[in-house]
Structures are given as C-alpha cells and as structure tokens.
Design an enzyme around this catalytic site. Structure first.
Site, PDB file in Angstrom:
ATOM      1  N   SER A 114       0.462  -1.066   0.434  1.00 41.55           N
ATOM      2  CA  SER A 114      -0.041   0.245  -0.187  1.00 41.55           C
ATOM      3  C   SER A 114       1.183   1.428   0.271  1.00 41.55           C
ATOM      4  CB  SER A 114      -0.703  -0.235   1.360  1.00 41.55           C
ATOM      5  OG  SER A 114      -1.935  -0.756   1.421  1.00 41.55           O
TER       6      SER A 114
HETATM    7  N1  SAM Z   1      -0.078  -4.605   3.803  1.00 42.01           N
HETATM    8  C1  SAM Z   1       0.165  -5.258   2.880  1.00 42.01           C
HETATM    9  C2  SAM Z   1       1.639  -4.633   2.848  1.00 42.01           C
HETATM   10  O1  SAM Z   1       1.702  -3.511   3.764  1.00 42.01           O
HETATM   11  O2  SAM Z   1       2.762  -4.846   1.939  1.00 42.01           O
HETATM   12  C3  SAM Z   1      -0.472  -5.180   1.920  1.00 42.01           C
HETATM   13  C4  SAM Z   1      -1.194  -6.087   1.437  1.00 42.01           C
HETATM   14  S1  SAM Z   1      -2.142  -5.737  -0.600  1.00 42.01           S
HETATM   15  C5  SAM Z   1      -3.043  -4.157  -0.396  1.00 42.01           C
HETATM   16  C6  SAM Z   1      -3.707  -6.456   0.013  1.00 42.01           C
HETATM   17  C7  SAM Z   1      -3.293  -8.347   0.697  1.00 42.01           C
HETATM   18  O3  SAM Z   1      -4.526  -9.074   0.573  1.00 42.01           O
HETATM   19  C8  SAM Z   1      -2.688  -8.961  -0.516  1.00 42.01           C
HETATM   20  O4  SAM Z   1      -1.687  -9.508  -0.321  1.00 42.01           O
HETATM   21  C9  SAM Z   1      -3.947 -10.032  -0.879  1.00 42.01           C
HETATM   22  O5  SAM Z   1      -3.674 -11.512  -1.574  1.00 42.01           O
HETATM   23  C10 SAM Z   1      -3.914 -10.422   0.941  1.00 42.01           C
HETATM   24  N2  SAM Z   1      -5.805 -10.419   1.091  1.00 42.01           N
HETATM   25  C11 SAM Z   1      -6.424 -10.687   0.444  1.00 42.01           C
HETATM   26  N3  SAM Z   1      -7.686 -11.292   0.646  1.00 42.01           N
HETATM   27  C12 SAM Z   1      -7.821 -12.146   2.290  1.00 42.01           C
HETATM   28  C13 SAM Z   1      -7.772 -12.555   2.974  1.00 42.01           C
HETATM   29  N4  SAM Z   1      -9.259 -13.349   2.394  1.00 42.01           N
HETATM   30  N5  SAM Z   1      -6.447 -13.058   3.669  1.00 42.01           N
HETATM   31  C14 SAM Z   1      -5.940 -12.165   3.922  1.00 42.01           C
HETATM   32  N6  SAM Z   1      -5.202 -11.716   2.317  1.00 42.01           N
HETATM   33  C15 SAM Z   1      -5.954 -11.575   1.772  1.00 42.01           C
END
Ligand code: SAM
Length: 213
Positions: free
Chosen positions: A61
């Site tokens: 993000s």
């Molecule tokens: N917090 C992260 C960082 O600091 O890099 C940003 C991650 S990205 C915007 C959102 C993440 O949520 C992705 O890696 C995606 O695979 C994960 N995601 C989506 N649905 C999910 C779920 N049901 N459970 C766990 N992770 C999930």
C-alpha cells in the site's frame, strides 16, 4: 547519510504535511526500511507516495494509506493487533516497530512465506499464518485493533466478534472500484463507525469477503 535515509525523511515530511500527527507512528516510518519490502525492480521507487506491485498481482500500500489506517487504529505500545492481508509485510513491520503485538494473515502462501522470512530477518516478532483472514484468528482474540488492508464488500462479522471492548477495526469497504476506509469502535455492546472516503485497495477474497457466501 545514505540515499534512502534522505528519501525516508522526505516521505515523513510529506506524511506530516498530509496531516499525520502520531509521533510513535512517524518514528516507525523513520525506522522501517521500505526498500526491503518492494520488488528489486521497484527499489528506486520505494519512497514514492504510491502503491507498488508485489507478487500475485497484489500491492504494497501507498505510505500515506498505511499511515492513515495505522493512525486511525490508535495502536500504542503492547496493543494486540490483527492484520488481514500481510502482503509484503511492511504494515506488520510498522506495527511491530511501534511496539504492538502483531498477528497477520495472508491468503497467498508465497507472499506469506516471503513476508515471514523478511520480518524474521529484520528482527520483527510477528505471528503470521496463511489462510482466509475474513474469518479472523479466533485463537488469539480479542484484539485491541484489527486492520484490514484489502477491500471488503461489508465488514466480516467474525472480525467484529474478535474485537476487544474499546478496540477499533480499520477496514476499506465498498465496491471493487472505490472504497471508504471505515473506522469502527466497539463500545460495550455497540459499534460506532465513521467513514473516510476516496481510497482504492485490492479486493478481500474469502468466505466473508468477495467471492464468499
Ligand atoms: N499490508 C500489506 C503490505 O504492507 O504490503 C498490503 C497488502 S495488499 C494491499 C492486500 C493483501 O491482502 C494482498 O496481499 C492479498 O493477497 C491479501 N488478501 C486478500 N484477501 C485476503 C484474505 N481473505 N485473507 C488474507 N489476506 C487476504
């Protein structure tokens, strides 16, 4: 002074200019090396105020979004925080650097393993697992804060159930194009919520997210 230290200072100046005030949080931004969490091809852009691609079509993000969500969580030293969407591990590192006890869940095994290795290498003590974060992590509940870093169609009930009294959930909610960040506070049996508009996240996929039910 290294080039990245200069860039980190500029990022923090920009965050202050955009209204971020929490000094513990800004200090964490000063100490966490964002260049470690981006793909090698994007190291030169590690301190741009933008989201950047990571594996599996996901993103790390934008710094402002990480700062905004974290500030709204009102986490302090020793707060027990659940993060849904580990991605690169950067958000988890910021929370750990602030002194929080961090639990984080990622649905993609490769991202989960990479982030776990990196966080260990950098000396951050973070509990992580691969799975569907829309159902939370009941074993360690209740949490003082739950931060969701992918966009949900609605707030998953298990996350509300796993929040401690006085705790907060910070979660993007909306359709697949744009979302608001919803800040929910649990007060006894009630939930108070406010929305901040104009954010864009990758989708939260899972039983209580998109493609669920
Ligand atoms: N917090 C992260 C960082 O600091 O890099 C940003 C991650 S990205 C915007 C959102 C993440 O949520 C992705 O890696 C995606 O695979 C994960 N995601 C989506 N649905 C999910 C779920 N049901 N459970 C766990 N992770 C999930």
């Amino acid at each position: 002074m290294t080039r990245f230290e200069d860039e980190r200072k500029e990022m923090i100046a920009l965050l202050r200019k955009r209204g971020i005030k929490d000094e513990l949080l800004l200090k964490a931004f000063q100490n966490v090396e964002r260049e470690q969490f981006v793909l090698p091809a994007f190291v030169n852009r590690a301190y741009d105020d933008s989201a950047l691609p990571i594996a599996h079509g996901q993103t790390i993000s934008q710094p402002y979004t990480v700062a905004f969500q974290t500030e709204k969580l009102q986490a302090g030293k020793d707060s027990k925080i659940l993060e849904i969407g580990t991605g690169s591990g950067y958000q988890a590192a910021i929370l750990a650097e602030m002194g929080c006890r961090v639990f984080t869940i990622e649905r993609h095994m490769e991202l989960h393993l990479q982030a776990r290795r990196l966080l260990e290498k950098l000396g951050y003590h973070v509990a992580s697992r691969c799975g569907d974060g829309t159902v939370g992590w009941s074993e360690y509940a209740p949490y003082n804060g739950i931060i969701v870093t992918a966009a949900a169609p609605e707030v998953p009930q298990p996350l509300l159930d796993q929040l401690a009294d006085g705790g907060r959930i910070v979660i993007p909610v909306g359709d697949l194009d744009t979302q608001s960040i919803r800040i929910i506070r649990k007060v006894g049996d009630r939930y108070e919520s406010v929305d901040a508009r104009g954010f864009k996240f990758v989708p939260l996929i899972g039983k209580e997210g998109w493609n669920g039910k």
